[in-house]
Design a protein around this motif. Structure first.
Motif, PDB file in Angstrom:
ATOM      1  N   GLU A 153       0.846  -1.174   0.000  1.00  0.00           N
ATOM      2  CA  GLU A 153       0.000   0.000   0.000  1.00  0.00           C
ATOM      3  C   GLU A 153       0.896   1.243   0.000  1.00  0.00           C
ATOM      4  O   GLU A 153       2.124   1.136  -0.013  1.00  0.00           O
ATOM      5  CB  GLU A 153      -0.904  -0.010   1.234  1.00  0.00           C
ATOM      6  N   ARG A 154       0.296   2.425   0.033  1.00  0.00           N
ATOM      7  CA  ARG A 154       1.092   3.650   0.014  1.00  0.00           C
ATOM      8  C   ARG A 154       1.933   3.753   1.279  1.00  0.00           C
ATOM      9  O   ARG A 154       1.453   3.428   2.383  1.00  0.00           O
ATOM     10  CB  ARG A 154       0.196   4.872  -0.149  1.00  0.00           C
TER      11      ARG A 154
ATOM     12  N   LYS B 117       0.985   7.200   4.334  1.00  0.00           N
ATOM     13  CA  LYS B 117      -0.436   7.324   4.655  1.00  0.00           C
ATOM     14  C   LYS B 117      -0.743   8.551   5.505  1.00  0.00           C
ATOM     15  O   LYS B 117      -1.800   9.167   5.355  1.00  0.00           O
ATOM     16  CB  LYS B 117      -0.917   6.066   5.397  1.00  0.00           C
TER      17      LYS B 117
ATOM     18  N   CYS C 191       0.921  -1.976  -7.003  1.00  0.00           N
ATOM     19  CA  CYS C 191       0.350  -0.899  -6.187  1.00  0.00           C
ATOM     20  C   CYS C 191      -0.997  -1.290  -5.595  1.00  0.00           C
ATOM     21  O   CYS C 191      -2.004  -1.333  -6.309  1.00  0.00           O
ATOM     22  CB  CYS C 191       0.182   0.356  -7.024  1.00  0.00           C
TER      23      CYS C 191
ATOM     24  N   TYR D  88      -2.590   5.678  -4.796  1.00  0.00           N
ATOM     25  CA  TYR D  88      -1.618   6.708  -4.421  1.00  0.00           C
ATOM     26  C   TYR D  88      -0.234   6.135  -4.123  1.00  0.00           C
ATOM     27  O   TYR D  88       0.684   6.883  -3.774  1.00  0.00           O
ATOM     28  CB  TYR D  88      -2.151   7.479  -3.208  1.00  0.00           C
ATOM     29  N   THR D  89      -0.095   4.831  -4.275  1.00  0.00           N
ATOM     30  CA  THR D  89       1.157   4.162  -3.934  1.00  0.00           C
ATOM     31  C   THR D  89       2.310   4.621  -4.820  1.00  0.00           C
ATOM     32  O   THR D  89       3.388   4.988  -4.331  1.00  0.00           O
ATOM     33  CB  THR D  89       0.984   2.638  -4.035  1.00  0.00           C
TER      34      THR D  89
ATOM     35  N   ASP E  61       3.595   8.195  -4.096  1.00  0.00           N
ATOM     36  CA  ASP E  61       4.408   8.300  -2.882  1.00  0.00           C
ATOM     37  C   ASP E  61       5.838   7.845  -3.140  1.00  0.00           C
ATOM     38  O   ASP E  61       6.800   8.505  -2.736  1.00  0.00           O
ATOM     39  CB  ASP E  61       3.792   7.468  -1.757  1.00  0.00           C
TER      40      ASP E  61
ATOM     41  N   GLY F  55      -7.397   4.269  -0.801  1.00  0.00           N
ATOM     42  CA  GLY F  55      -6.557   3.777  -1.894  1.00  0.00           C
ATOM     43  C   GLY F  55      -7.272   3.038  -2.995  1.00  0.00           C
ATOM     44  O   GLY F  55      -6.943   3.190  -4.175  1.00  0.00           O
TER      45      GLY F  55
END
Length: 368
Positions: free
Chosen positions: A108-109, A112, A143, A147-148, A151, A299
């Motif tokens: 994940e991103r 966060k 991803c 938004y991963t 970042d 996400g």
């Protein structure tokens, strides 16, 4: 991908969001697919009704069970054709990168809580050493969230090497979709919300909506499933605002019980903030034919929802309220959105498609 190629997926423990992708990989590769668990399933999850899946399937190697298993897990990292690294120790990656073998990081991103984290020397150093360091290796990013990639791009990692991915809980295929819609219409469960009662899940958001709807004269039933540190605060809000007739706290439930409530619900609210890296509950709600109203900061939302087609996306409290009202007022629109949400899961975002496309991607990268 050739049948004799080996794929190994490393993660902390097996859960039902990863299991069905793994089962599909096993179907396609047989003994060529292994899942390596590096931890026991947490006791808190077991108390909530989750199963210990680590020891249920023969293709799962539990590295934490013995020194022999730990050594085998490390050897697989060195020798397998393709590796997926989830939440697992970096030692597997370091061994892998020495040989520059095809590897995917599934995550994940990382930011966060905000991109300001990169101002912390420890955070920046860690990201440079575990991600950017390998930018010229055969190292790619899966991803789990929209938004991963952004970042990681801030530290020059995975540029041009990031792919849409996610979590893949089981997808139910209903023999008669009309019966599912009839169940929703016959149920008095208008709105459903389910999560832990913690700050970044924002359990206060559905209550604020409920109060405004009640004050405007709407008749509805809102069910909240879950529990947590904010539970007493939530109960107090319901009592102080006279919402007990329309808002009902159902407590914590097993995943199967939650799915049954989704099948009855007309509208599903997903109110987490950017701390929700993916949010597999969205997959499940869409698969259950719910008309979902979800925060864009989550996400999974930009990946799964096409706003106005198979769900509704909001950016602030005003939009959330307007879109819930739109769905309550419009039976036809609500059903149309719910059907398209279901079709999205059945036709695209499912374990079968994920396994098929992952293997196609891996083969293409293997061939240069």
């Amino acid at each position: 991908m050739k049948k004799d190629h080996t794929v190994v997926f490393y993660s902390n423990f097996m859960n039902h969001h990863q299991l069905y992708f793994c089962l599909e990989m096993r179907k396609r590769l047989g003994d060529g697919f292994t899942f390596v668990a590096t931890e026991d399933v947490p006791a808190k999850r077991l108390e909530l009704g989750y199963h210990d899946l680590n020891h249920k399937y023969g293709f799962i190697l539990n590295a934490q069970d013995s020194p022999e298993n730990a050594a085998k897990a490390l050897e697989l990292a060195k020798t397998c054709d393709i590796m997926i690294l989830g939440s697992a120790p970096e030692v597997y990656l370091r061994e892998r990168m020495k040989a520059n073998k095809l590897t995917f990081r599934f995550t994940e991103r990382p930011l966060k809580t905000g991109r300001g984290k990169l101002l912390r020397p420890k955070t920046l150093k860690r990201m440079l050493q575990t991600h950017t360091k390998y930018c010229f290796k055969r190292f790619y990013l899966l991803c789990a969230g929209a938004y991963t990639a952004k970042d990681f791009a801030l530290v020059g990692a995975y540029l041009g090497k990031a792919y849409k991915w996610g979590y893949y809980p089981p997808v139910k295929r209903y023999d008669d979709l009309e019966k599912l819609l009839e169940l929703k219409q016959s149920s008095d469960a208008s709105i459903l919300w389910t999560a832990r009662f913690i700050e970044w899940k924002h359990p206060e958001a559905p209550l604020t909506i409920a109060k405004r709807l009640r004050d405007e004269g709407y008749h509805f039933r809102m069910n909240l499933i879950g529990g947590g540190v904010l539970e007493e605060k939530i109960k107090s809000f319901i009592q102080e605002n006279g919402l007990a007739d329309c808002v009902h706290l159902l407590g914590t439930m097993s995943p199967d019980e939650v799915r049954r409530h989704m099948e009855e619900a007309k509208i599903f609210l997903f109110t987490s903030d950017r701390n929700e890296g993916w949010g597999a509950v969205l997959n499940e709600a869409m698969n259950s034919g719910c008309a979902v109203v979800a925060n864009r900061a989550i996400g999974s939302v930009p990946f799964l929802i096409r706003d106005g087609e198979n769900g509704l996306i909001y950016r602030n409290e005003k939009e959330l309220y307007q879109k819930v009202k739109f769905l309550l007022n419009g039976k036809d629109a609500r059903e149309r959105i719910g059907i398209r949400a279901y079709q999205t899961m059945v036709e695209l975002w499912n374990p079968e498609t994920a396994a098929e496309r992952f293997l196609a991607l891996a083969e293409a990268l293997s061939n240069g």
